[in-house]
Design a protein around this motif. Structure first.
Motif, PDB file in Angstrom:
ATOM      1  N   LYS A   2       0.864  -1.182   0.000  1.00 25.90           N
ATOM      2  CA  LYS A   2       0.000   0.000   0.000  1.00 25.90           C
ATOM      3  C   LYS A   2       0.899   1.230   0.000  1.00 25.90           C
ATOM      4  O   LYS A   2       1.633   1.469   0.963  1.00 25.90           O
ATOM      5  CB  LYS A   2      -0.933  -0.010   1.199  1.00 25.90           C
ATOM      6  CG  LYS A   2      -1.998  -1.092   1.094  1.00 25.90           C
ATOM      7  CD  LYS A   2      -3.065  -0.962   2.157  1.00 25.90           C
ATOM      8  CE  LYS A   2      -2.511  -1.416   3.479  1.00 25.90           C
ATOM      9  NZ  LYS A   2      -3.502  -1.410   4.548  1.00 25.90           N
ATOM     10  N   GLY A   4       1.312   5.123   0.030  1.00 28.94           N
ATOM     11  CA  GLY A   4       0.694   6.408   0.317  1.00 28.94           C
ATOM     12  C   GLY A   4       1.145   7.414  -0.715  1.00 28.94           C
ATOM     13  O   GLY A   4       2.316   7.444  -1.092  1.00 28.94           O
ATOM     14  N   VAL A  36      -2.992   4.686  -1.054  1.00 30.29           N
ATOM     15  CA  VAL A  36      -3.747   5.362  -0.013  1.00 30.29           C
ATOM     16  C   VAL A  36      -3.527   6.840  -0.297  1.00 30.29           C
ATOM     17  O   VAL A  36      -2.382   7.297  -0.362  1.00 30.29           O
ATOM     18  CB  VAL A  36      -3.230   4.991   1.395  1.00 30.29           C
ATOM     19  CG1 VAL A  36      -4.085   5.644   2.469  1.00 30.29           C
ATOM     20  CG2 VAL A  36      -3.185   3.474   1.569  1.00 30.29           C
ATOM     21  N   LEU A  93      -3.529   8.223   6.716  1.00 29.96           N
ATOM     22  CA  LEU A  93      -2.705   7.936   5.531  1.00 29.96           C
ATOM     23  C   LEU A  93      -1.445   7.184   5.939  1.00 29.96           C
ATOM     24  O   LEU A  93      -1.077   6.185   5.313  1.00 29.96           O
ATOM     25  CB  LEU A  93      -2.334   9.230   4.807  1.00 29.96           C
ATOM     26  CG  LEU A  93      -3.394   9.836   3.900  1.00 29.96           C
ATOM     27  CD1 LEU A  93      -3.070  11.292   3.588  1.00 29.96           C
ATOM     28  CD2 LEU A  93      -3.501   9.046   2.614  1.00 29.96           C
ATOM     29  N   SER A  97      -0.487   3.055   5.102  1.00 27.79           N
ATOM     30  CA  SER A  97       0.526   2.976   4.039  1.00 27.79           C
ATOM     31  C   SER A  97       1.767   2.230   4.511  1.00 27.79           C
ATOM     32  O   SER A  97       2.150   2.333   5.675  1.00 27.79           O
ATOM     33  CB  SER A  97       0.939   4.383   3.607  1.00 27.79           C
ATOM     34  OG  SER A  97      -0.160   5.115   3.124  1.00 27.79           O
ATOM     35  N   ILE A 100       5.587   5.983   1.592  1.00 25.20           N
ATOM     36  CA  ILE A 100       4.959   7.191   1.059  1.00 25.20           C
ATOM     37  C   ILE A 100       5.733   7.682  -0.161  1.00 25.20           C
ATOM     38  O   ILE A 100       6.965   7.723  -0.139  1.00 25.20           O
ATOM     39  CB  ILE A 100       4.955   8.325   2.107  1.00 25.20           C
ATOM     40  CG1 ILE A 100       4.333   7.882   3.432  1.00 25.20           C
ATOM     41  CG2 ILE A 100       4.297   9.579   1.546  1.00 25.20           C
ATOM     42  CD1 ILE A 100       2.874   7.559   3.390  1.00 25.20           C
TER      43      ILE A 100
END
Length: 180
Positions: A2, A4, A36, A93, A97, A100
């Motif tokens: 995932k 971000g 995300v 977030l 995540s 990022i």
């Protein structure tokens, strides 16, 4: 994974930012990852969500109530996580995540990047931010961080928790094989 995404919600920006954002979105979906993001239907936020959606990927939108009330929620949000404030949004977030990526953005994006970086330096998490330096967008921020470090204002090496990538290849290397 995932990923971000922090990025601009403005639409009146250079076309290259949209091109590189769309390219990244397709890569994310084609490689089985999800994002995300802030869930807004404007600017690079909408661009990345649409690219992922069209390539069969999944989006998770963390959407403040003020965005929803204003009718600015992206139609490409697959999983909707509501929140009340921007501070809640940043926390959610980060929580949802694994890593990022900061695309070109403004004050909100900077706020998000530095919230993640500052909380990393204190020890709240070990997640990193990767600045996707499209067309040198983040060059002045990188110079500022180097200047702060040279003046002794940054503990340790800022590159330990804020990484940079100039191309999709460099970015995907950090995401898949690097220390991201």
């Amino acid at each position: 994974m995932k990923i971000g995404i922090f990025c601009s919600a403005n639409s009146n920006i250079a076309p290259v930012y949209f091109e590189k954002t769309e390219e990244l979105g397709r890569w994310i979906a084609n490689n089985g990852h999800s994002i995300v993001f802030g869930g807004c239907n404007m600017g690079l936020m909408e661009c990345v969500a649409k690219a992922i959606h069209e390539a069969g990927g999944k989006t998770i939108g963390v959407i403040p109530s003020i965005i929803e009330k204003g009718g600015r929620t992206s139609q490409y949000v697959d999983v909707h996580i509501p929140c009340d404030h921007l501070s809640d949004r940043k926390d959610l977030l980060l929580e949802h995540s694994d890593v990022i990526v900061a695309l070109p953005g403004g004050i909100g994006t900077l706020d998000e990047v530095f919230t993640v970086a500052a909380s990393h330096t204190i020890g709240y998490h070990q997640k990193k931010v990767i600045l996707y330096n499209v067309n040198g967008f983040w060059d002045s921020l990188i110079a500022c961080l180097d200047d702060l470090a040279n003046r002794g204002m940054v503990r340790g090496q800022w590159r330990d928790y804020i990484q940079t990538a100039k191309s999709l290849g460099e970015l995907t290397e950090l995401l898949c094989h690097g220390s991201a």
